[in-house]
Each structure stands twice: as C-alpha cells, then as structure tokens.
Scaffold this active site. Structure first.
Site, mmCIF file in Angstrom:
data_model
loop_
_atom_site.group_PDB
_atom_site.id
_atom_site.type_symbol
_atom_site.label_atom_id
_atom_site.label_comp_id
_atom_site.label_asym_id
_atom_site.label_seq_id
_atom_site.Cartn_x
_atom_site.Cartn_y
_atom_site.Cartn_z
ATOM 1 N N ASP A 30 31.251 77.028 23.681
ATOM 2 C CA ASP A 30 32.481 76.363 23.277
ATOM 3 C C ASP A 30 32.766 75.228 24.280
ATOM 4 O O ASP A 30 32.156 75.179 25.351
ATOM 5 C CB ASP A 30 33.597 77.410 23.278
ATOM 6 C CG ASP A 30 34.970 76.814 23.093
ATOM 7 O OD1 ASP A 30 35.132 75.950 22.216
ATOM 8 O OD2 ASP A 30 35.881 77.214 23.839
ATOM 9 N N PHE A 31 33.689 74.339 23.938
ATOM 10 C CA PHE A 31 34.021 73.245 24.863
ATOM 11 C C PHE A 31 35.333 73.513 25.584
ATOM 12 O O PHE A 31 35.337 73.889 26.756
ATOM 13 C CB PHE A 31 34.066 71.900 24.127
ATOM 14 C CG PHE A 31 34.203 70.733 25.072
ATOM 15 C CD1 PHE A 31 33.113 70.282 25.797
ATOM 16 C CD2 PHE A 31 35.421 70.096 25.256
ATOM 17 C CE1 PHE A 31 33.229 69.228 26.695
ATOM 18 C CE2 PHE A 31 35.554 69.034 26.137
ATOM 19 C CZ PHE A 31 34.457 68.599 26.854
#
Length: 277
Positions: A30-31
């Site tokens: 994920d970011f």
C-alpha cells in the site's frame, strides 16, 4: 532470520520461501500509511525518505514489486519518487485499487474511462455534507475524476464527523452506482468491481509469483489480506504485514507481522533486501 520475525507459522513459512527463492516473489505494498506517513492534508503525503532507497535495493532481487493504492497511479508515482529511479524496472503502480496501471519499465500509464457516477456524486456532495451537518472542517479530495474522498481528520471531532457522514454518503454513492470505501478518517466514493484483493491476485497470476508479501495499514487493504489468505489455501506462501497504527486494528489482528508504521515497513524492506544478498 533477521530482527523481523513473523509471529505465525504461515508467516514464517512464507518468509522462508521468499528468502529461498526471491526471484519468484511478488512484494505488494500500500502507499499511504504504509510507504508514506499519514498527514492531515493528503496532498502533502510523500513516501518515507528511506522508502525509495529500500525499494531500489529490494526490487532487482524479486520477481516484481507492486504498489497497490487507492490514489491515482500518477500521484503515487510522483509522491513516491518512482519515475526514473534506478533498479525499479520490476515496479508497477496499481492505482485506483487496480483500475489504473503505471509500469516503471516503460513509464506508461493505462486507465479506463471515468465512471459517470463520480461526476454526479461530486456535484451533489456539497448539499449532502451540509444536510448531514458534516461540512465543518471536512475536506473533499478529488481523485482524478475517478473517485471522491471525504476526509474528516481536520474536523473538530473527526470520528463523530466520520460516523455522521457514513450513512448519507453510502446512500449518495448507491444512487449513482458507486460504493463507499471507509478508511482512516476518510470515506471514499468510487466505482465497484475492483479492489486491492482483485488487483493483487491478477498481478500474482500475471507475474507467476510463487510467494507473496503484502503490507498495508487500512481497511482498504483487507481485500488484499484476504487474497493472500486465498493464495495460501492454494499452496502459495504469503506473508501479511501490518503497518501498525492506533486508528485501525483489524489488519494487526490478521497479520503475521506488525511493524511500526512506514518507518517499520522501510526497515523490513531494507532487512529483506540484505537477506537476499
């Protein structure tokens, strides 16, 4: 094994498989909240300063690295500093939960046409926010015409604003063929049919990965966790990593390894790159 030791047998088996055969491993990340610290203004979010060097060290040693994010792919690429970075030829950014794709090797971005419901929702949103009494301190984020996110982190009572808006925003989204994706003090209205689990499974099949690591921090990452659990049931080792926070505990309950936010994720990636030689 390094200092990051999974607490579950399945996690330890997956880490062993990754170390034994890194060239067959897909690393999914994920970011926001995982590679980048959560900030009050989402436009200010940037990857942890050590994230890019860690990815540059790890990516050449594995089959593929995929950043799977609810953000537009080009925003994640810019905020992560991925374009043109040495060693990231195996990196793909799957934006808008996989609806968009950016490939580091070619620098190309592919995306479907925007869902018409997004523009309709955006036009109605001010009225709905006012009617729900949730406009004070609430911030609306445009996501490239493909989604709209309503952030309550700046409200006087962020959780109360979040709770007050959830039902009316869900009703608004449904009227225009969209769904609501809840997160850490954010409600995102977006098209259905794609999530991080679907995106991750498709990328595993595309790359032919024989083992998987996925790291996330928020409710939107739960489908990716479920996808890794499905892969495990099919005999593909998978390591689930939670970028820990006090705001969301569901991922920690299902993870094989919990680390201390983006700094902990970066430390894990650097350690893994070192173990792979």
């Amino acid at each position: 094994m390094g200092i990051h030791v999974p607490t579950t047998p399945a996690g330890r088996a997956a880490l062993d498989a990754i170390v034994d055969r890194p060239s067959a491993t897909l690393v999914g990340l994920d970011f926001d909240g995982t590679l980048a610290p959560i900030v009050e203004n989402p436009e200010d979010a940037r990857a942890h300063p050590d994230a890019l060097p860690a990815l540059m060290a790890l990516a050449p040693k594995v089959a593929a690295v995929a950043v799977v994010t609810g953000r537009p792919a080009e925003v994640a690429v810019r905020n992560g500093g991925f374009a043109g970075a040495r060693g990231l030829e195996h990196l793909t950014v799957l934006g808008h939960y996989g609806a968009e794709r950016w490939d580091a090797r070619t620098g190309t971005l592919t995306a479907p046409p925007p869902h018409p419901g997004v523009a309709a929702v955006r036009a109605e949103l001010p009225r709905v926010l006012d009617a729900a009494g949730g406009g004070q301190g609430v911030r609306v984020e445009e996501k490239g015409g493909r989604a709209v996110a309503v952030h309550t982190r700046r409200a006087t009572d962020p959780q109360a604003a979040f709770d007050a808006l959830r039902a009316p925003l869900t009703e608004l989204a449904a009227r225009h063929g969209l769904i609501v994706e809840p997160g850490r003090m954010v409600l995102e209205l977006r098209p259905p049919g794609m999530d991080k689990g679907v995106a991750l499974l498709e990328h595993v099949r595309e790359t032919g990965a024989a083992s998987v690591l996925y790291a996330g921090d928020d409710l939107g990452d739960l489908p990716a966790f479920a996808a890794v659990e499905k892969l495990r049931s099919d005999g593909v080792p998978g390591l689930l990593v939670c970028s820990g926070s006090t705001e969301v505990t569901e991922l920690a309950d299902r993870a094989d390894l919990v680390v201390d936010g983006p700094a902990g994720v970066v430390a894990l990636l650097r350690e893994l790159a070192g173990q792979l030689g």
